[in-house]
Write an enzyme that holds these catalytic residues in place. Structure first.
Site, short mmCIF file in Angstrom:
data_model
loop_
_atom_site.label_atom_id
_atom_site.label_comp_id
_atom_site.label_asym_id
_atom_site.label_seq_id
_atom_site.Cartn_x
_atom_site.Cartn_y
_atom_site.Cartn_z
N LYS A 176 59.66 -24.92 34.15
CA LYS A 176 58.72 -26.05 34.13
C LYS A 176 57.81 -25.93 32.91
O LYS A 176 56.89 -25.12 32.86
CB LYS A 176 57.86 -26.11 35.40
N GLY A 229 49.61 -18.97 31.30
CA GLY A 229 48.67 -20.08 31.24
C GLY A 229 47.26 -19.58 31.42
O GLY A 229 46.95 -18.40 31.20
N THR A 231 43.70 -18.42 32.96
CA THR A 231 43.36 -17.44 34.00
C THR A 231 43.02 -18.12 35.33
O THR A 231 43.44 -17.66 36.39
CB THR A 231 42.22 -16.53 33.52
N GLY A 234 46.12 -19.21 36.96
CA GLY A 234 46.83 -18.03 37.45
C GLY A 234 46.26 -17.54 38.78
O GLY A 234 47.00 -17.14 39.68
N GLU A 251 50.73 -13.96 32.87
CA GLU A 251 50.26 -13.71 31.51
C GLU A 251 49.17 -14.73 31.26
O GLU A 251 49.45 -15.92 31.12
CB GLU A 251 51.40 -13.93 30.50
N CYS A 285 47.26 -16.91 22.86
CA CYS A 285 46.59 -16.15 23.91
C CYS A 285 46.00 -14.86 23.37
O CYS A 285 44.96 -14.42 23.83
CB CYS A 285 47.54 -15.89 25.06
N GLU A 385 37.29 -17.90 26.59
CA GLU A 385 38.41 -18.23 25.72
C GLU A 385 38.30 -19.68 25.27
O GLU A 385 38.18 -20.58 26.09
CB GLU A 385 39.72 -18.04 26.49
P1 NAD Z 1 47.45 -24.13 32.21
O1 NAD Z 1 47.18 -22.99 33.10
O2 NAD Z 1 46.68 -25.35 32.37
O3 NAD Z 1 48.97 -24.58 32.29
C1 NAD Z 1 50.06 -23.69 32.17
C2 NAD Z 1 51.23 -24.22 32.96
O4 NAD Z 1 50.90 -24.21 34.33
C3 NAD Z 1 51.61 -25.67 32.65
O5 NAD Z 1 53.02 -25.79 32.71
C4 NAD Z 1 50.95 -26.44 33.77
O6 NAD Z 1 51.59 -27.66 34.03
C5 NAD Z 1 51.14 -25.47 34.93
N1 NAD Z 1 50.19 -25.64 36.03
C6 NAD Z 1 48.93 -26.17 36.00
N2 NAD Z 1 48.39 -26.16 37.23
C7 NAD Z 1 49.31 -25.58 38.06
C8 NAD Z 1 49.33 -25.27 39.45
N3 NAD Z 1 48.30 -25.55 40.24
N4 NAD Z 1 50.42 -24.70 39.95
C9 NAD Z 1 51.46 -24.39 39.17
N5 NAD Z 1 51.51 -24.67 37.87
C10 NAD Z 1 50.45 -25.26 37.30
O7 NAD Z 1 47.33 -23.50 30.77
P2 NAD Z 1 47.49 -24.25 29.39
O8 NAD Z 1 46.22 -25.00 29.19
O9 NAD Z 1 48.78 -24.98 29.34
O10 NAD Z 1 47.63 -23.03 28.39
C11 NAD Z 1 46.57 -22.44 27.78
C12 NAD Z 1 46.22 -21.12 28.45
O11 NAD Z 1 47.33 -20.25 28.53
C13 NAD Z 1 45.19 -20.36 27.69
O12 NAD Z 1 44.17 -19.96 28.57
C14 NAD Z 1 45.92 -19.15 27.14
O13 NAD Z 1 45.15 -18.03 26.94
C15 NAD Z 1 46.97 -18.94 28.13
N6 NAD Z 1 48.10 -18.27 27.51
C16 NAD Z 1 48.35 -16.97 27.83
C17 NAD Z 1 49.42 -16.31 27.26
C18 NAD Z 1 49.74 -14.89 27.59
O14 NAD Z 1 50.79 -14.41 27.25
N7 NAD Z 1 48.87 -14.18 28.25
C19 NAD Z 1 50.26 -16.99 26.39
C20 NAD Z 1 49.97 -18.31 26.10
C21 NAD Z 1 48.90 -18.94 26.69
#
Ligand code: NAD
Length: 482
Positions: A176, A229, A231, A234, A251, A285, A385
């Site tokens: 997804k 995604g 924190t 997560g 992650e 990230c 962040e």
């Molecule tokens: P996000 O958490 O909003 O979204 C990430 C994914 O999760 C998307 O596909 C989104 O549609 C999905 N999602 C959102 N709500 C959900 C839920 N309730 N249940 C299941 N899935 C859901 O994050 P973002 O804004 O897309 O990405 C940016 C963040 O990701 C930043 O905070 C960044 O630090 C982090 N990030 C971390 C790493 C790592 O390796 N640690 C790598 C890249 C990005």
């Protein structure tokens, strides 16, 4: 509109979402809608889980591991053959410079697939000496169905970090992608079909995180969630996944310290400091978003960083000369600008950038590379962040203070140390609470080197041999010989 896959990939077939709803994909550099992709529903999630479970019981479940490896290798090779096309798609929906997509991200994604192709037939069990009269051995078996939920900053690369080890070890996958950047995941699904993965082994569903993502997390037919995604997202996933006791790797975010000592090669450190925050528009990230500078060189070094930032002008992401692209979405640009305002209010000193940029088209979500001086560890921009091209510079007096300030964060994804003193480098590396520590370099990755977080940056490791543990379970078999 660009011709690209826009439907859901379920069981080897392309389908509209049940009810026919779609969602727009916006090019952040032009603000144009470049595609309408299916917005999956809970019914589609039912169908995709059934497909992925069915595939486990089909030819995939009995395919020799070496054959799985061959398919993954082919997928990596095919991706490189089509690298120009994939790079263009990645840049169109994410806004990153084409040079980053073409030279770095797509080749790294292909390499990840081929790295795990090599592991497919090398995941072995063991024989275990026990006190009784039994032969005891272990089998490493797949978990089952893995849902890979990925963000928008490295859409294809972060997908392969999950898909490759999951498929190498015999799982089936539901991928997804983030709503903003679904195009390369769909294109990867199409390639997987082309190279001969059986139907249902790699499925791709697009849709909102709060509906499709959430439905995947709750579904009892899914065995593992591999998530990258935010924190806070997560944490929500961890809570929801508890009901069905799913395997999880998370992650999450970071606020990584990049520590420059006065005895470093300061030209190299300068390049590392700027690339550490401005690569990928800071939407990385592991971005080095906290620059910790030795007080004895503080003013001079920060001025050099600011001067480099002022020279970095955002440009058309499709132009090979561009080094700073468009922020991924309007919402993200607003979030970044809001942090700039908070920083100013809290007393940080703006020394470069700080505003929205225009590349001469009057369109697109561009941002000037931004540097703040006189940041203290308590300020919001030192703690939260931002996920954009905004650098917080903080001074330190000695090694112990550098370590203490570096570790003064709820995150622990990455860190870097710049020094010519070998003892100091290793000492500091040993004291940093981070999953990755770079010494005299920044932002380097390899499919063979494990990556993941300490503290609230998550748990589990991606890449390398370590990742295989997170996609397999161990079965112990006892055979009575007496
Ligand atoms: P996000 O958490 O909003 O979204 C990430 C994914 O999760 C998307 O596909 C989104 O549609 C999905 N999602 C959102 N709500 C959900 C839920 N309730 N249940 C299941 N899935 C859901 O994050 P973002 O804004 O897309 O990405 C940016 C963040 O990701 C930043 O905070 C960044 O630090 C982090 N990030 C971390 C790493 C790592 O390796 N640690 C790598 C890249 C990005």
């Amino acid at each position: 509109m660009h011709s690209t896959q826009s439907q859901l990939l379920i069981n080897g077939e392309w389908r509209d979402a049940t009810g026919g709803r779609t969602m727009p994909v916006i090019n952040p550099a032009t603000e144009e809608t470049i595609a309408e992709v299916a917005a999956a529903t809970r019914d589609d999630v039912e169908a995709v889980v059934a497909a992925a479970r069915g595939a486990l019981a089909g030819p995939w479940g009995t395919m020799p591991a070496r054959e799985r490896g061959r398919l993954l290798w082919k997928l990596g090779a095919r991706l490189m053959e089509r690298a120009d096309e994939f790079a263009r798609l990645e840049t169109l929906h994410n806004g990153k410079p084409i040079t980053e997509s073409r030279q770095i991200e797509i080749p790294a994604a292909a390499e990840c697939l081929q790295y795990y192709a090599g592991w497919a037939d090398k995941v072995q069990g063991e024989t275990v000496p026990v006190k009784g009269s039994q032969l005891v051995y272990t089998l490493r078996e797949p978990l089952g169905v893995v849902a890979a939920i990925v963000p928008w900053n490295f859409p294809l690369l972060l997908a392969t970090w999950k898909v490759a080890p999951a498929l190498a070890t015999g799982n089936t996958v539901i991928l997804k992608p983030a709503s903003q950047t679904p195009l390369t995941a769909l294109a990867l699904g199409a390639l997987a079909l082309e190279v001969g993965f059986p139907p249902g082994v790699l499925n791709v569903v697009t849709g909102a995180g709060a509906t499709v993502g959430q439905a995947l997390v709750e579904h009892p037919g899914i065995d593992k969630i591999a998530f990258t995604g935010d924190t806070s997202t997560g944490k929500g996933i961890m809570r929801s996944a508890a009901d069905t006791l799913k395997h999880l790797t998370l992650e999450l975010g970071g606020k990584s310290p990049n520590i420059v000592f006065a005895d470093a090669d300061l030209d190299a450190a300068l390049r590392g400091a700027t690339m550490g925050i401005f690569y990928g528009k800071g939407e990385v990230c592991a971005a080095g978003s906290r620059l910790l500078v030795d007080a004895s060189i503080r003013d001079e070094f920060i001025e050099k960083v600011a001067a480099r930032a002022r020279k970095m002008v955002p440009g058309d992401p499709l132009d090979p000369k561009t080094r700073l692209g468009a922020i991924s979405s309007k919402a993200q640009l607003e979030r970044v600008l809001n942090y700039v305002e908070i920083a100013k209010r809290e007393g940080a000193q703006l020394v470069a950038g700080g505003a929205r940029a225009d590349i001469g088209t009057g369109k697109g979500f561009f941002m000037q590379p931004t540097v703040f001086a006189s940041v203290t560890p308590e300020m919001t921009i030192a703690r939260e962040e931002i996920f954009g091209p905004v650098l917080a510079t903080i001074e330190f007096g000695d090694v112990d203070e550098a370590i203490a300030r570096a570790n003064q964060s709820m995150y622990g994804l990455a860190a870097a140390v710049w020094t010519r003193d070998v003892r100091k480098a290793h000492y500091v590396a040993s004291k940093l609470k981070a999953g990755t520590v770079w010494v005299n370099t920044y932002n380097v990755y390899d499919a063979a080197a494990p990556f993941g977080g300490y503290k609230q940056s998550g748990f589990g490791r991606e890449l390398g041999e370590h990742a295989l543990d997170y996609y397999t379970q161990t079965k112990t078999v006892w055979v009575e010989l007496g």
